[in-house]
Write a protein that holds these residues in place. Structure first.
Motif, PDB file in Angstrom:
ATOM      1  N   GLU A 155      14.188  10.693   8.393  1.00 26.24           N
ATOM      2  CA  GLU A 155      13.068  11.628   8.605  1.00 26.24           C
ATOM      3  C   GLU A 155      11.809  10.850   8.964  1.00 26.24           C
ATOM      4  O   GLU A 155      11.092  11.173   9.900  1.00 26.24           O
ATOM      5  N   CYS A 156      11.583   9.806   8.178  1.00 31.82           N
ATOM      6  CA  CYS A 156      10.371   9.013   8.374  1.00 31.82           C
ATOM      7  C   CYS A 156      10.360   8.404   9.772  1.00 31.82           C
ATOM      8  O   CYS A 156       9.331   8.393  10.458  1.00 31.82           O
ATOM      9  N   GLN A 164      12.174   4.072   1.462  1.00 32.71           N
ATOM     10  CA  GLN A 164      12.636   4.932   0.370  1.00 32.71           C
ATOM     11  C   GLN A 164      14.079   4.632  -0.039  1.00 32.71           C
ATOM     12  O   GLN A 164      14.962   4.501   0.794  1.00 32.71           O
ATOM     13  N   VAL A 204       0.813  -1.223   0.000  1.00 36.06           N
ATOM     14  CA  VAL A 204       0.000   0.000   0.000  1.00 36.06           C
ATOM     15  C   VAL A 204       0.848   1.275   0.000  1.00 36.06           C
ATOM     16  O   VAL A 204       0.356   2.350  -0.266  1.00 36.06           O
ATOM     17  N   GLY A 205       2.111   1.127   0.315  1.00 37.54           N
ATOM     18  CA  GLY A 205       2.998   2.297   0.222  1.00 37.54           C
ATOM     19  C   GLY A 205       2.649   3.436   1.160  1.00 37.54           C
ATOM     20  O   GLY A 205       2.754   4.590   0.786  1.00 37.54           O
ATOM     21  N   SER A 206       2.251   3.125   2.370  1.00 37.05           N
ATOM     22  CA  SER A 206       1.821   4.226   3.237  1.00 37.05           C
ATOM     23  C   SER A 206       2.834   4.622   4.298  1.00 37.05           C
ATOM     24  O   SER A 206       2.869   5.778   4.701  1.00 37.05           O
ATOM     25  N   CYS A 207       3.681   3.704   4.751  1.00 38.44           N
ATOM     26  CA  CYS A 207       4.559   4.082   5.859  1.00 38.44           C
ATOM     27  C   CYS A 207       5.730   4.930   5.392  1.00 38.44           C
ATOM     28  O   CYS A 207       6.270   5.714   6.149  1.00 38.44           O
ATOM     29  N   ARG A 208       6.143   4.766   4.161  1.00 43.01           N
ATOM     30  CA  ARG A 208       7.180   5.571   3.507  1.00 43.01           C
ATOM     31  C   ARG A 208       8.585   5.331   4.052  1.00 43.01           C
ATOM     32  O   ARG A 208       9.474   6.143   3.801  1.00 43.01           O
ATOM     33  N   ILE A 266       1.948   1.772  14.724  1.00 42.80           N
ATOM     34  CA  ILE A 266       2.436   2.767  13.768  1.00 42.80           C
ATOM     35  C   ILE A 266       1.523   2.838  12.544  1.00 42.80           C
ATOM     36  O   ILE A 266       1.893   3.403  11.513  1.00 42.80           O
ATOM     37  N   LEU A 267       0.362   2.232  12.637  1.00 46.46           N
ATOM     38  CA  LEU A 267      -0.673   2.348  11.608  1.00 46.46           C
ATOM     39  C   LEU A 267      -0.229   1.862  10.230  1.00 46.46           C
ATOM     40  O   LEU A 267      -0.570   2.446   9.210  1.00 46.46           O
ATOM     41  N   LEU A 279       7.745   8.673  12.828  1.00 49.10           N
ATOM     42  CA  LEU A 279       7.096   7.495  13.415  1.00 49.10           C
ATOM     43  C   LEU A 279       7.314   7.415  14.924  1.00 49.10           C
ATOM     44  O   LEU A 279       6.484   6.885  15.656  1.00 49.10           O
ATOM     45  N   ARG A 312       6.407   0.344  -3.723  1.00 50.53           N
ATOM     46  CA  ARG A 312       5.404   0.712  -4.730  1.00 50.53           C
ATOM     47  C   ARG A 312       6.078   1.061  -6.044  1.00 50.53           C
ATOM     48  O   ARG A 312       5.466   1.667  -6.908  1.00 50.53           O
TER      49      ARG A 312
END
Ligand SMILES: Cc1cc2nc3c(=O)[nH]c(=O)nc-3n(C[C@H](O)[C@H](O)[C@H](O)COP(=O)(O)O)c2cc1C
Ligand code: SF4
Ligand code: SF4
Ligand code: FES
Lengths: 479, 451
Positions: free
Chosen positions: A88-89, A49, A42-46, A151-152, A93, A66
């Protein structure tokens, strides 16, 4: 196949899978939270990269889970820009993460910890108050949810949507107040709940039976095969300090169970943590049973069998292929038909993994020439004989509830036999204490390895069988 | 300057402009009938392409080009849809609202023409939940049009079939993002989808779909009727046509005005036939060029042509052309805090950077506004914004939240520094602004404070 350059190496990769899968195949670990190879990306946590350059264009930082691989793509997972983006991500989180790692069951195998370490994301610049959410949401018999740690990534939601196809979890709330919950707060159901704790990359979904049981780095992990049905899922048997099995988890096996296993198998370990297990041997002495060494029990058993004119042999469906070979030799020595006790299929059968057949090595035993027989028919065979050999893990349980008459019994099981005709009980190891082979319902080989040392007073079943056969021929000769 | 041709608002007169009777009196549906009978679908696309019409939903994407992304129905026999974005939730934006209020049949005619052009069997209008009146007006227009044989099977006896359905949103800004909107239409949480795949290949229920804004589609019948040359006589080369500008804030005559693209913002602000100047003759402190997502520019920059390229050259974006004007009695830090609160509330929460970043930005701006700002906050804000955008997340909401923060620091650093140094906002402390006006906290904040 598509040619790409990955961290300077030219590779041919499968273009039907996302870039992160190509990295996995090449043995390059790209951090991931929402991506799971068994679920739709789903490419949501990012967090995944990496730097990608296509068609000679300037490199861009993109989510590897993704990103479609294209011919000639140049990928650098270690580019400074990629590390920056991941750092950064992570800072985002961790902004609201409770950091209760010291008492978190996931600590040690939590990828939030691991990737923070790997990316050296040590300091947070946030001084804002951390979000407070529910820390103990009881989701039923198996799972406890800590909403603060979540962390959703929605792996849990997607596991249900895509694998069990019975969605019970959802994300609710808005924005930074989003949280995972069950529909209408109902408890989770079904036989695959434990996988939720496996897919959860953090300590948000924990197994109730494992909560506060062990620090994971103190667990010794051995790969093995699940005993609870003829699927024989590949598992990791995890033992604390050479003692109890604290946890069983699935191990990826593309041919058998993919990444999953059912709760019946996962929570079957109390079976092998039996403090009352039989060690050494027991022999009949008057109306009582007397504790003896395994060797003495074997000699006594040989004497009983030597004087029997009709001996029945009933094997357990838990016998390994290797043990079955020795049982066969013994069976031939006593002139018994080769039978294994096969209970009726149970109601646990589903369309995912559980076959409903509680015989982990049915296939292996049948290939070795053993015939399946119901517990009731098995009992009839016993009562119709002078003596009977009951051999293998759980054989006594499988026959429980059936009268075995006054036939003289020689048993080789992890437990003692309490039937009236018992002559000799010989202790054996549990399946987590031996090496061997099972053959599953589809013919796939399942290996057992020694996950825990056998107690000194218990010897491997094969050895006991060889000794019994030998001592029987000696006893026979002397009769 | 008032001597330009108006067409968008030309029928929005009288009490009954929303009715079929009034619409027909003004020649309504004649273009549809002519197109269905005399034009091939590809010709309709051609006209729209040649007109240079750009999307009015915020991104300004060329509409004709977007329509050509739909797969060839001869090769791809799946159902095809047109989704109309009437979610209009961008703060300051209220232009689609007047279309649905006053000329809903114009929208329906545009939808039918677009569906004919792209061979869509149905269209879904996704209406912002708060737009009850607009929803009712449009729904009533659909009933009228259906009764008149303009929607449904065999429209006007031409064999063309097209359904139009409506759907009410539930108040989430993110459902205006086109893929969030499609998820919501499918009955799911409005979580934007990662792209690719794009809607033309995998849209509503996985079928080829085009998403267009209300105002975009509303332009179509005029273009088909009068031709692309006519359309290009208005606006600029790269941004032809007229647009609807919503002007709000401290102006004498807030409202939605029709103007040619490229009209100078200063004219829009000051001319009597537009907003009529800053309230009470005060100075313009700051302005949003096109909705909250474009961020604030200093009042001194208002002398700019309102078309995509000129506004971009001025360092911001045309967005939805919703100009929010703040006079010198307003606190820009407070305005920023409110905007940050909006994004913190409206991020869907999927992407880590967006979920946490929107909250973090809001927390810091709030602290600064309340006098708890610290040295280093401004650098931190910059760096948080850099972590969120550009293009680091699934959809552009993270960008929409980061851009105003960056603009704030670029253009109003002194105001932030002053707040940090002085322990908050002078306006808040005294309850009065520089000009002596009282400034009550908004009702919602008061309620929050009391709770
Ligand atoms: C967070 C977000 C909110 C949006 N909200 C709206 C909206 O309310 N209305 C709208 O027309 N477009 C909105 N958009 C833009 C749409 O995604 C889409 O680009 C637009 O509807 C396309 O129409 P157009 O090509 O006719 O402009 C939004 C985009 C984002 C990222
Ligand atoms: S509970 Fe775990 S698996 Fe589920 S969304 Fe949260 S972090 Fe992901
Ligand atoms: S960028 Fe923000 S709003 Fe868009 S999908 Fe990600 S979290 Fe949701
Ligand atoms: S692992 Fe790729 S975005 Fe989550």
């Amino acid at each position: 196949m598509t040619k790409i350059t990955l961290n300077g190496r030219e590779l041919e990769v499968d273009a039907s899978k996302p870039l992160i899968a190509a990295c996995d195949t090449a043995g390059i670990d790209v951090p991931r939270y929402c991506y799971h190879p068994g679920l739709e990306p789903v490419g949501s946590c990012r967090i995944c990269q990496v730097e990608v350059s296509e068609g000679g264009r300037p490199a861009r930082v993109m989510a590897a889970c993704r990103t479609q691989v294209t011919e000639g793509m140049v990928v650098n997972t270690e580019a400074a820009g990629a590390h920056d983006a991941r750092r950064e991500c992570l800072e985002f989180l961790l902004k609201n993460h409770p950091l209760d790692c010291p008492i978190c069951d996931k600590a040690g195998e939590c990828t939030l910890q691991d990737y923070s370490f790997q990316e050296q994301q040590a300091a947070s610049r946030s001084t804002e108050p951390r979000a407070t959410l529910e820390k103990r949401v009881d989701l039923g018999e198996v799972i406890m949810l800590d909403q603060e740690r979540c962390i959703l990534c929605t792996r849990c939601v997607r596991f249900q949507e895509e694998v069990t196809k019975k969605p019970e979890l959802t994300n609710a709330g808005l924005a930074s107040n989003s949280y995972i919950t069950t529909f209408a707060g109902r408890p989770l159901t079904g036989n695959y709940q434990g996988n939720l704790a496996d897919v959860c990359p953090v300590g948000a979904l924990t197994l109730k039976p494992f909560r506060f049981q062990a620090r994971v780095w103190n667990l010794e992990k051995s790969s093995s095969t699940c005993a609870e049905c003829s699927r024989g899922c590949s598992i990791s048997v995890e033992v604390l300090r050479r003692g109890d099995v604290k946890r069983i988890r699935p191990v990826f096996n593309p041919d058998v169970n993919q990444w999953w296993m059912c709760d019946t198998g996962r929570f079957s370990f109390p079976e092998v943590n039996d403090a009352e297990r039989l060690t050494g041997g027991l022999i009949a002495s008057g109306d009582d049973l007397m504790g003896v060494t395994t060797g003495e029990a074997i000699r006594h058993a040989a004497g009983v069998l030597a004087s029997s004119s009709k001996t029945a042999l009933l094997a357990s469906p838990f016998l390994t292929v290797e043990e079955a070979a020795e049982v066969k030799v013994l069976g031939e020595a006593v002139g018994a038909e080769l039978l294994f006790v096969s209970p009726d299929p149970n109601e646990l059968k589903d369309d995912l993994l559980h076959t409903g057949d509680p015989c982990p090595n049915r296939n292996g035993l049948e290939q070795a020439g053993f015939k399946a027989i119901s517990p009731a028919d098995a009992a009839t065979r016993v009562t119709g004989a002078d003596a009977a050999i009951l051999v293998g893990e759980r054989i006594l349980k499988l026959l429980a509830g059936n009268s075995l008459g006054s036939t003289k019994l020689v048993t080789l099981d992890t437990a003692a036999c309490l039937a009236s005709g018992v002559e000799a009980c010989i202790s054996i190891p549990f399946y987590v204490e031996k090496a061997g082979t099972w053959i599953n319902v589809d013919g796939h080989i399942g290996r057992l390895t020694i996950a825990r040392p056998i107690p000194a007073s218990v010897q491997p079943l094969e050895r006991s069988l060889v000794e019994l056969t030998k001592s029987l021929s000696r006893a026979g000769a002397s009769v | 300057m008032s001597g330009f041709e108006k067409y968008l608002t030309s029928r929005m007169t009288g009490e009954d402009s929303h009715t079929l009777a009034a619409f027909k009196k003004n020649g309504g549906y004649a273009t549809l009938e002519r197109a269905l009978k005399e034009m091939q679908p590809a010709e309709v696309i051609e006209v729209v392409k040649a007109s240079g019409l750009r999307g009015r939903g915020g991104a300004g994407f060329p509409t004709g080009l977007k329509w050509t992304f739909m797969p060839d129905p001869a090769k791809d026999p799946r159902s095809r849809y047109l989704a109309i974005n009437a979610d209009e939730s961008e703060p300051g934006t209220c232009k689609d609202r007047i279309i649905m209020d006053e000329d809903p049949h114009g929208l329906l005619e545009g939808i039918l023409l677009a569906c004919y052009a792209m061979k869509c069997e149905a269209s879904y209008i996704y209406v912002r939940g708060e737009y009850r009146h607009q929803y009712d007006r449009t729904a009533a227009a659909i009933v009228e049009a259906r009764a008149a044989g303009l929607i449904g099977k065999n429209i006007l006896g031409t064999g063309f079939n097209c359904e139009i359905h409506m759907h009410k949103g539930a108040g989430a800004y993110i459902c205006g993002e086109e893929t969030g909107m499609m998820e919501s239409l499918e009955g799911k949480r409005g979580h934007p989808r990662p792209k690719p795949p794009f809607p033309a290949g995998f849209g509503l229920w996985g079928q080829p779909t085009t998403v267009n804004n209300v105002e975009t589609i509303f332009n179509v019948p005029f273009i088909v009727e009068k031709g692309s040359k006519w359309f290009r006589t208005m606006g600029s080369e790269a941004s032809p046509g007229n647009f609807l500008v919503g002007i709000s804030g401290n102006v004498n005559k807030p409202g939605v005005y029709e103007a040619p693209l490229g009209t100078n913002a200063k004219v829009l602000l000051e001319a009597d036939h537009f907003a009529g100047g800053v309230s009470e003759g005060r100075q313009l402190k700051a302005w949003f060029t096109g909705g909250s997502s474009t961020g604030m520019m200093p009042g001194s920059t208002v002398d700019v042509a309102m078309d995509h390229d000129s506004v971009k050259a001025a360092g911001t974006m045309l967005g939805t052309a919703a100009m929010i004007m703040l006079d010198d009695t307003q606190c820009v830090v407070r305005a920023m805090q409110i905007i940050a609160r909006f994004y913190d509330h409206e991020t869907c929460g999927q992407c880590s950077q967006c979920r946490e970043g929107c909250q973090w930005l809001h927390q810091i701006f709030k602290r600064i506004e309340e006098g708890q700002g610290r040295e280093g906050d401004i650098d931190l804000l910059t760096s948080i914004g850099n972590g969120m955008a550009p293009g680091k997340t699934i959809c552009a909401l993270a960008d929409a939240a980061a851009i105003p923060a960056h603009q704030m620091i670029k253009h109003f650093r002194a105001d932030l520094e002053e707040h940090i140094r002085d322990g908050g906002c002078k306006i808040n402390k005294t309850g009065k602004c520089a000009a002596g006006h009282s400034h009550d906290a908004p009702a919602t904040e008061k309620a929050e404070a009391q709770a």
